[in-house]
Design an enzyme around this catalytic site. Structure first.
Site, mmCIF file in Angstrom:
data_model
loop_
_atom_site.group_PDB
_atom_site.id
_atom_site.type_symbol
_atom_site.label_atom_id
_atom_site.label_comp_id
_atom_site.label_asym_id
_atom_site.label_seq_id
_atom_site.Cartn_x
_atom_site.Cartn_y
_atom_site.Cartn_z
ATOM 1 N N ASP A 24 -1.354 16.913 31.775
ATOM 2 C CA ASP A 24 -2.672 17.502 31.931
ATOM 3 C C ASP A 24 -3.570 16.549 32.725
ATOM 4 O OD1 ASP A 24 -4.421 19.737 30.966
ATOM 5 O OD2 ASP A 24 -5.575 18.080 30.122
ATOM 6 N N GLU B 233 -0.438 17.980 36.700
ATOM 7 C CA GLU B 233 -1.540 18.844 37.136
ATOM 8 C C GLU B 233 -2.391 17.974 38.061
ATOM 9 O OE1 GLU B 233 -5.040 21.618 35.186
ATOM 10 O OE2 GLU B 233 -4.679 19.637 34.392
#
Ligand code: NOJ
Length: 548
Positions: free
Chosen positions: A210, A274
């Site tokens: 993330d 990401e």
């Protein structure tokens, strides 16, 4: 299936399970690990190579698990470690890889380190693990700098000290529930090494990282000349808050850990980041051979339905990313984005009404395009069903913290997170065995026509299109070739070849065009007759020789 000699992740098609909305195994209306396990044969039948599991760690769920209170346990809402182990074993038994979501930029206010930091007081060792600072202004009443959080509002929240007085501020680039770690403190990096090992020891095949451009901030935390940039773009734009050079050291460290596991048992692991940066060239820095294996290529997702724009973005990815030796990791949907059929249904002219049928056709075509490109691809649950965004959820049902922070329901992400329809005519459509209408977000009645069971019985369904495409992708040797050749085609089409005889053509116009290749296609997103490629459609052919 992995192509022999090529690490599996380089061309894998992975399926994102957004756990709370995939399948509910205990009847409480929230998807969980037991439900996910029950859905594994479905994934195997669809023909994906594995799954990415959204965060399932203990969390107060203010950002649906992206606010982690304990990185080495399972939230009882989703099950327990024993259930997790069974899921990994079952997935592996079916030949599916499992990728876990890891959230290193921030944790939850409920994380034990943060709770200790609150108690420990200013200048304590416990506070040094986060970004605590005194406020500005006569009484410290102003935040330490002018940064804004990506989801809206200031990026700082003031706490009450143990004596009850207003005290220091802490930094959170997302919601106030998600304090950012101070990655300049060595204990933070050490503890994440342990987190990776904990899950690798349980058998996971890699991690989705993330906010992989986060972690480090400018050491002085200075004011930003453009404080609302992140909030306006809802993206990592503030150059003082993201994409700092020090973050690359972390990815080298994580790659070393993965490599050590692979060296031990011969099984490849992957780190997929990401990495939302303004240009593919910036993304390439994260994909150097000793850093991340993969990074989502979000540019394609953000590209409007336009042949020239698609071709430019694909070219840019192939040029900048492939030069690092990494594959491109294509993605059109995820749990943060409006679903493709809805996105592509929007009109391009001012005042033009959305056209759902056109949106659905374009989404099918885009899927065939993506699955024909060299590299890896990530599908988001329900994408294979052609599921559309639920745009009229009642305001009292909305849960996305972005809605609370901005006061703008249209900015929320709940609409792409509505629990999946599996069977039947009525909510919860087989998502849960619990009482009707108990799903954590309400499912509209029209979800019935998207249900898995119904689509499996209809050879023209979106589900069959994805399954056929995935089967062909596995079996065609031409698709093992890592290169792509642009081929000529009618205006506003994209045509390319792969290997010795594979051709993919996409018609971006609202009218049929002459197909660039004669003969019946192997697969097409809409019926393709009389040498024509239907409006807003794509097709795949095998030819003896690629056209010049
Ligand atoms: C990206 C995740 O995909 C999103 O859902 C989450 O809200 C933010 N990171 C913060 O963790």
């Amino acid at each position: 299936m992995p192509i022999s000699g090529v690490p599996w992740w380089r061309d894998a098609v992975m399926y994102q399970i957004y756990l709370r909305s995939f399948r509910d195994g205990n009847g409480d209306g929230v998807g969980d690990l037991r439900g996910a396990r029950a859905g594994l044969p479905y994934l195997a039948m669809l023909g994906v190579d594995g799954l990415w599991l959204s965060p399932c760690f203990p969390s107060p769920q203010h950002d649906h698990g992206y606010d982690v209170a304990d990185y080495c346990a399972i939230d009882p809402l989703f099950g327990d470690l024993a259930e997790f182990d069974l899921l990994v074993a079952d997935a592996h038994g079916l030949g599916l890889k499992v990728i876990l979501d890891v959230v290193p930029n921030h944790c939850s206010r409920e994380h034990s380190w943060f709770r200790q930091a609150l108690k420990a007081g200013p200048a304590s060792a416990a506070r040094a693990l986060f970004h605590f600072a005194d406020g500005r202004g006569e009484y410290g009443e102003l935040p330490p700098n002018n940064w804004r959080a990506m989801f809206g509002g200031p990026a700082w929240t003031r706490i009450q000290e143990a004596d009850g007085r207003p005290g220091q501020w802490y930094l959170h680039l997302f919601t106030p529930h998600q304090p950012d770690f101070n990655w300049r403190h060595p204990n933070v990096a050490d503890s994440f090494d342990d987190v990776l090992r904990f899950w690798l020891d349980r058998g996971v095949d890699g991690f989705r990282i993330d906010v992989a451009v986060g972690l480090f901030k400018h050491p002085e935390l200075p004011d930003s000349p453009d404080p609302t940039a992140d909030e306006d773009a809802r993206d990592a734009v503030n150059p003082l808050a993201w994409n700092q050079p020090e973050v690359h050291e972390v990815w080298r460290r994580w790659r070393t850990i993965c490599n050590a596991y692979s060296a031990r048992d011969g099984k490849e692991r992957t780190l997929v980041g990401e990495v939302a940066v303004p240009a593919p060239a910036d993304q390439a820095a994260y994909l150097r051979p000793d850093e991340l294996h993969q990074a989502f290529y979000f540019d394609l997702l953000h590209t409007p339905w336009d042949a020239a724009a698609f071709r430019t973005r694909i070219d840019a990815a192939l040029k900048d990313i492939v030069s690092t030796g990494a594959p491109v990791t294509w993605v059109l949907n995820n749990h943060d984005q409006q679903r493709t059929p809805t996105r592509y249904s929007r009109g391009t002219q001012p005042g033009e009404e959305p056209d759902p049928e056109r949106g659905a056709a374009r989404a099918r075509a885009a899927a065939l395009l993506m699955l024909a490109l060299p590299g890896s691809a990530y599908l988001y649950q329900g994408e294979e069903l052609g599921l559309v965004e639920v745009t009229d959820l009642p305001s009292e049902a909305l849960t996305d913290p972005i809605v609370a922070a901005t006061g703008e329901p249209a900015k929320g992400r709940d609409g792409c997170r509505v629990p999946l329809p599996w069977t039947g005519e009525q909510a919860p459509f087989g998502f849960s065995d619990g009482p009707p209408h108990r799903s954590w977000l309400p499912q509209p009645h029209w979800f019935a026509r998207y249900a898995v069971q119904r689509q499996r019985g209809d050879s023209g369904s979106s589900w069959h299109l994805y399954r056929d495409a995935l089967q062909l992708r596995r079996s065609l040797t031409s698709l093992r070739d890592a290169t792509l050749h642009w081929l000529p085609g009618p205006p506003d089409t994209v045509v390319f070849g792969r290997g010795s005889g594979f051709v993919c053509a996409v018609n971006f116009t609202d009218a049929p065009v002459t197909a660039p290749v004669p003969g019946k296609p192997l697969l097409s997103s809409l019926p393709c007759d009389d040498g024509k490629l239907a409006a807003n459609s794509a097709a795949w052919w095998l030819v003896n020789r690629l056209p010049d």
